[in-house]
Design a protein around this motif. Sequence first.
Motif, PDB file in Angstrom:
ATOM      1  N   ARG A   1     -10.757   7.443   1.849  1.00 21.47           N
ATOM      2  CA  ARG A   1     -11.605   6.824   2.882  1.00 21.47           C
ATOM      3  C   ARG A   1     -10.796   6.351   4.079  1.00 21.47           C
ATOM      4  NH1 ARG A   1     -13.739   5.196  -1.950  1.00 21.47           N
ATOM      5  NH2 ARG A   1     -12.490   3.278  -1.929  1.00 21.47           N
ATOM      6  N   VAL A   2      -9.507   6.084   3.869  1.00 23.49           N
ATOM      7  CA  VAL A   2      -8.617   5.694   4.965  1.00 23.49           C
ATOM      8  C   VAL A   2      -7.495   6.723   5.072  1.00 23.49           C
ATOM      9  CG1 VAL A   2      -7.066   3.938   5.893  1.00 23.49           C
ATOM     10  CG2 VAL A   2      -9.126   3.244   4.636  1.00 23.49           C
ATOM     11  N   LYS A   3      -7.423   7.353   6.221  1.00 17.99           N
ATOM     12  CA  LYS A   3      -6.377   8.328   6.501  1.00 17.99           C
ATOM     13  C   LYS A   3      -5.368   7.704   7.457  1.00 17.99           C
ATOM     14  CE  LYS A   3      -8.508  11.837   4.405  1.00 17.99           C
ATOM     15  NZ  LYS A   3      -7.954  12.497   3.201  1.00 17.99           N
ATOM     16  N   VAL A   4      -4.099   7.913   7.194  1.00 17.67           N
ATOM     17  CA  VAL A   4      -3.041   7.344   8.020  1.00 17.67           C
ATOM     18  C   VAL A   4      -2.513   8.399   8.983  1.00 17.67           C
ATOM     19  CG1 VAL A   4      -0.756   6.272   8.030  1.00 17.67           C
ATOM     20  CG2 VAL A   4      -2.399   5.693   6.233  1.00 17.67           C
ATOM     21  N   LYS A   5      -2.472   8.034  10.262  1.00 15.04           N
ATOM     22  CA  LYS A   5      -1.902   8.906  11.287  1.00 15.04           C
ATOM     23  C   LYS A   5      -0.689   8.215  11.884  1.00 15.04           C
ATOM     24  CE  LYS A   5      -3.005  11.401  15.564  1.00 15.04           C
ATOM     25  NZ  LYS A   5      -4.011  11.604  16.635  1.00 15.04           N
TER      26      LYS A   5
ATOM     27  N   GLU B   1       0.564   8.267   1.898  1.00 18.88           N
ATOM     28  CA  GLU B   1       0.033   8.895   0.675  1.00 18.88           C
ATOM     29  C   GLU B   1      -0.541   7.839  -0.256  1.00 18.88           C
ATOM     30  OE1 GLU B   1       3.183  11.141  -1.053  1.00 18.88           O
ATOM     31  OE2 GLU B   1       3.282  12.598   0.595  1.00 18.88           O
ATOM     32  N   TRP B   2       0.169   6.734  -0.400  1.00 16.98           N
ATOM     33  CA  TRP B   2      -0.319   5.653  -1.260  1.00 16.98           C
ATOM     34  C   TRP B   2      -1.671   5.123  -0.775  1.00 16.98           C
ATOM     35  CZ3 TRP B   2       4.689   2.128  -1.638  1.00 16.98           C
ATOM     36  CH2 TRP B   2       5.648   2.784  -2.427  1.00 16.98           C
ATOM     37  N   VAL B   3      -1.777   4.916   0.540  1.00 22.61           N
ATOM     38  CA  VAL B   3      -3.016   4.371   1.114  1.00 22.61           C
ATOM     39  C   VAL B   3      -4.184   5.333   0.896  1.00 22.61           C
ATOM     40  CG1 VAL B   3      -4.187   3.817   3.289  1.00 22.61           C
ATOM     41  CG2 VAL B   3      -1.919   2.869   2.809  1.00 22.61           C
TER      42      VAL B   3
ATOM     43  N   ALA C   1      10.425  -2.802  -1.338  1.00 23.91           N
ATOM     44  CA  ALA C   1      11.439  -2.167  -2.185  1.00 23.91           C
ATOM     45  C   ALA C   1      11.642  -0.708  -1.793  1.00 23.91           C
ATOM     46  CB  ALA C   1      11.035  -2.265  -3.655  1.00 23.91           C
ATOM     47  N   LEU C   2      10.544  -0.016  -1.521  1.00 22.66           N
ATOM     48  CA  LEU C   2      10.639   1.389  -1.089  1.00 22.66           C
ATOM     49  C   LEU C   2      11.491   1.510   0.169  1.00 22.66           C
ATOM     50  CD1 LEU C   2       9.674   4.419  -1.066  1.00 22.66           C
ATOM     51  CD2 LEU C   2       7.803   3.633   0.402  1.00 22.66           C
ATOM     52  N   ALA C   3      11.224   0.640   1.143  1.00 17.98           N
ATOM     53  CA  ALA C   3      11.957   0.712   2.408  1.00 17.98           C
ATOM     54  C   ALA C   3      13.444   0.440   2.197  1.00 17.98           C
ATOM     55  CB  ALA C   3      11.363  -0.280   3.403  1.00 17.98           C
ATOM     56  N   GLY C   4      13.769  -0.622   1.465  1.00 14.76           N
ATOM     57  CA  GLY C   4      15.171  -0.928   1.214  1.00 14.76           C
ATOM     58  C   GLY C   4      15.882   0.191   0.485  1.00 14.76           C
ATOM     59  N   ARG C   5      15.189   0.780  -0.485  1.00 13.13           N
ATOM     60  CA  ARG C   5      15.769   1.886  -1.266  1.00 13.13           C
ATOM     61  C   ARG C   5      16.004   3.108  -0.376  1.00 13.13           C
ATOM     62  NH1 ARG C   5      12.433   1.086  -5.027  1.00 13.13           N
ATOM     63  NH2 ARG C   5      10.894   2.692  -4.569  1.00 13.13           N
ATOM     64  N   ALA C   6      15.083   3.374   0.532  1.00 13.11           N
ATOM     65  CA  ALA C   6      15.219   4.526   1.434  1.00 13.11           C
ATOM     66  C   ALA C   6      16.417   4.350   2.361  1.00 13.11           C
ATOM     67  CB  ALA C   6      13.934   4.708   2.240  1.00 13.11           C
ATOM     68  N   TRP C   7      16.613   3.126   2.852  1.00 17.09           N
ATOM     69  CA  TRP C   7      17.764   2.873   3.716  1.00 17.09           C
ATOM     70  C   TRP C   7      19.076   2.961   2.935  1.00 17.09           C
ATOM     71  CZ3 TRP C   7      18.212   2.040   9.017  1.00 17.09           C
ATOM     72  CH2 TRP C   7      17.007   2.002   9.727  1.00 17.09           C
TER      73      TRP C   7
ATOM     74  N   GLU D   1      -8.363  -4.287   0.332  1.00 14.70           N
ATOM     75  CA  GLU D   1      -7.631  -4.718  -0.858  1.00 14.70           C
ATOM     76  C   GLU D   1      -6.743  -3.597  -1.391  1.00 14.70           C
ATOM     77  OE1 GLU D   1      -8.560  -6.371  -5.391  1.00 14.70           O
ATOM     78  OE2 GLU D   1     -10.144  -6.392  -3.873  1.00 14.70           O
ATOM     79  N   ALA D   2      -7.249  -2.378  -1.319  1.00 13.18           N
ATOM     80  CA  ALA D   2      -6.474  -1.225  -1.801  1.00 13.18           C
ATOM     81  C   ALA D   2      -5.208  -1.029  -0.968  1.00 13.18           C
ATOM     82  CB  ALA D   2      -7.339   0.027  -1.770  1.00 13.18           C
ATOM     83  N   ILE D   3      -5.342  -1.198   0.350  1.00 11.27           N
ATOM     84  CA  ILE D   3      -4.182  -1.052   1.241  1.00 11.27           C
ATOM     85  C   ILE D   3      -3.125  -2.091   0.911  1.00 11.27           C
ATOM     86  CG2 ILE D   3      -3.399  -1.340   3.632  1.00 11.27           C
ATOM     87  CD1 ILE D   3      -6.047  -0.015   4.491  1.00 11.27           C
ATOM     88  N   MET D   4      -3.548  -3.321   0.714  1.00 11.94           N
ATOM     89  CA  MET D   4      -2.584  -4.375   0.417  1.00 11.94           C
ATOM     90  C   MET D   4      -1.971  -4.206  -0.970  1.00 11.94           C
ATOM     91  SD  MET D   4      -2.494  -5.793   3.270  1.00 11.94           S
ATOM     92  CE  MET D   4      -1.278  -7.041   2.843  1.00 11.94           C
ATOM     93  N   SER D   5      -2.696  -3.546  -1.869  1.00 12.29           N
ATOM     94  CA  SER D   5      -2.176  -3.353  -3.226  1.00 12.29           C
ATOM     95  C   SER D   5      -0.990  -2.394  -3.256  1.00 12.29           C
ATOM     96  CB  SER D   5      -3.285  -2.838  -4.158  1.00 12.29           C
ATOM     97  OG  SER D   5      -3.570  -1.467  -3.908  1.00 12.29           O
ATOM     98  N   VAL D   6      -0.864  -1.540  -2.229  1.00 14.87           N
ATOM     99  CA  VAL D   6       0.270  -0.613  -2.173  1.00 14.87           C
ATOM    100  C   VAL D   6       1.268  -1.043  -1.102  1.00 14.87           C
ATOM    101  CG1 VAL D   6      -1.013   1.342  -3.091  1.00 14.87           C
ATOM    102  CG2 VAL D   6      -1.004   0.948  -0.625  1.00 14.87           C
ATOM    103  N   SER D   7       1.193  -2.301  -0.724  1.00 15.58           N
ATOM    104  CA  SER D   7       2.107  -2.871   0.269  1.00 15.58           C
ATOM    105  C   SER D   7       2.908  -3.988  -0.394  1.00 15.58           C
ATOM    106  CB  SER D   7       1.293  -3.369   1.475  1.00 15.58           C
ATOM    107  OG  SER D   7       0.514  -2.318   2.028  1.00 15.58           O
TER     108      SER D   7
END
Length: 346
Positions: free
Chosen positions: A61-65, A52-54, A267-273, A255-261
């Motif tokens: 313009r970039v869809k994630v599958k 969703e962030w990407v 932090a998102l991943a650690g929080r989810a775990w 650049e947009a992809i890296m900005s949401v990485s």
Amino acid sequence: MKTFLKSMAGAAALTLGLTASAAVSAETTLIVGTWQPPGNPMNSVVWPTWAEWVEEATEGRVKVKIEQDVGHPKTYFQLVEDGVINAGWSYHGYGPGRFKLPVAVELPGLNVSGEAASVALWRTQQKYFADAGEFEGLTLLGMFTHGPGQLHTIDPIEDLEDLKGKKIRIGGGVQTELAERMDITGVAAPGSKVYEMMQQGVIDGVFMPVTEQKSLRLHEVAPNLTVFPGGMYLGSFSMFIDPYFLEDLDPKDAEAIMSVSGEKLSALAGRAWDQADVEGFEAARAAGVNVKELGPNDPMTLEFRELIKGMDDAWIESVSDRGVDARAALEELRSIARAYEAQTQE
């Protein structure tokens, strides 16, 4: 005149059609390969949120599958490097000769949440580890740890002596060292096989975070859960993308992809775990699992502390060929993690 107007209308429609077609063709699909069951936090929270962030950051313009189970977890590094998938994630213990530096965060004694450990690992990677080239051929999107690794067994464990000779599934990394020090028989196998192996009596137990009581349904095959304060270890992972995929994108989208990485994704991943561990405890208790929570001065806790002495120095020696100040990196990683933990608890 009517013929002329029809021609103009037809031309306009054709132009609009071509424009729409170009817009559709301008969309890029980013294929993420994943593993673990659908209920695992990577598949239920982390990758869907990042997708969703990407899409938002690139204005569609970039869809994630997201593709499930495209190979053994240890092959995901190679699958991305070879362009079979565009992005993925894996456990550093699956590449023991290659990924030595991230093991710093796995060492016992950190005693923080997965979120704090994940942020600390990301920052330490950027400051100390990046130039060592362990991720050559990949672009890092994020790094994270699961929650504290605990002991799930068929039989109750009263002290570490009870583990000697037991067949315990381990995932590599620090777990390998712990297995040797505990004098257990370490059995290497992917996490997805643990339920079946315990059900069939192939193994007597497993080192895993509590989330797997729910995610892998360990509560059905491991009726005993021994919980060490702060856990016995952490497991470290990375999320990565093919650098050539990024190069082929419009620079603003890359650049947009890296900005949401980076740290945000880590932090998102650690929080989810962390949240998944909460749910794992709930599932264990609801299923009647014998949850033995050790206190800081419990004999088994003290026994474990004695067992792990020297592990920091052993890791520092193991990365002496990496050209980094490993001791400074380890100290700063722990300082960052504990400061972050304190800040989030205010």
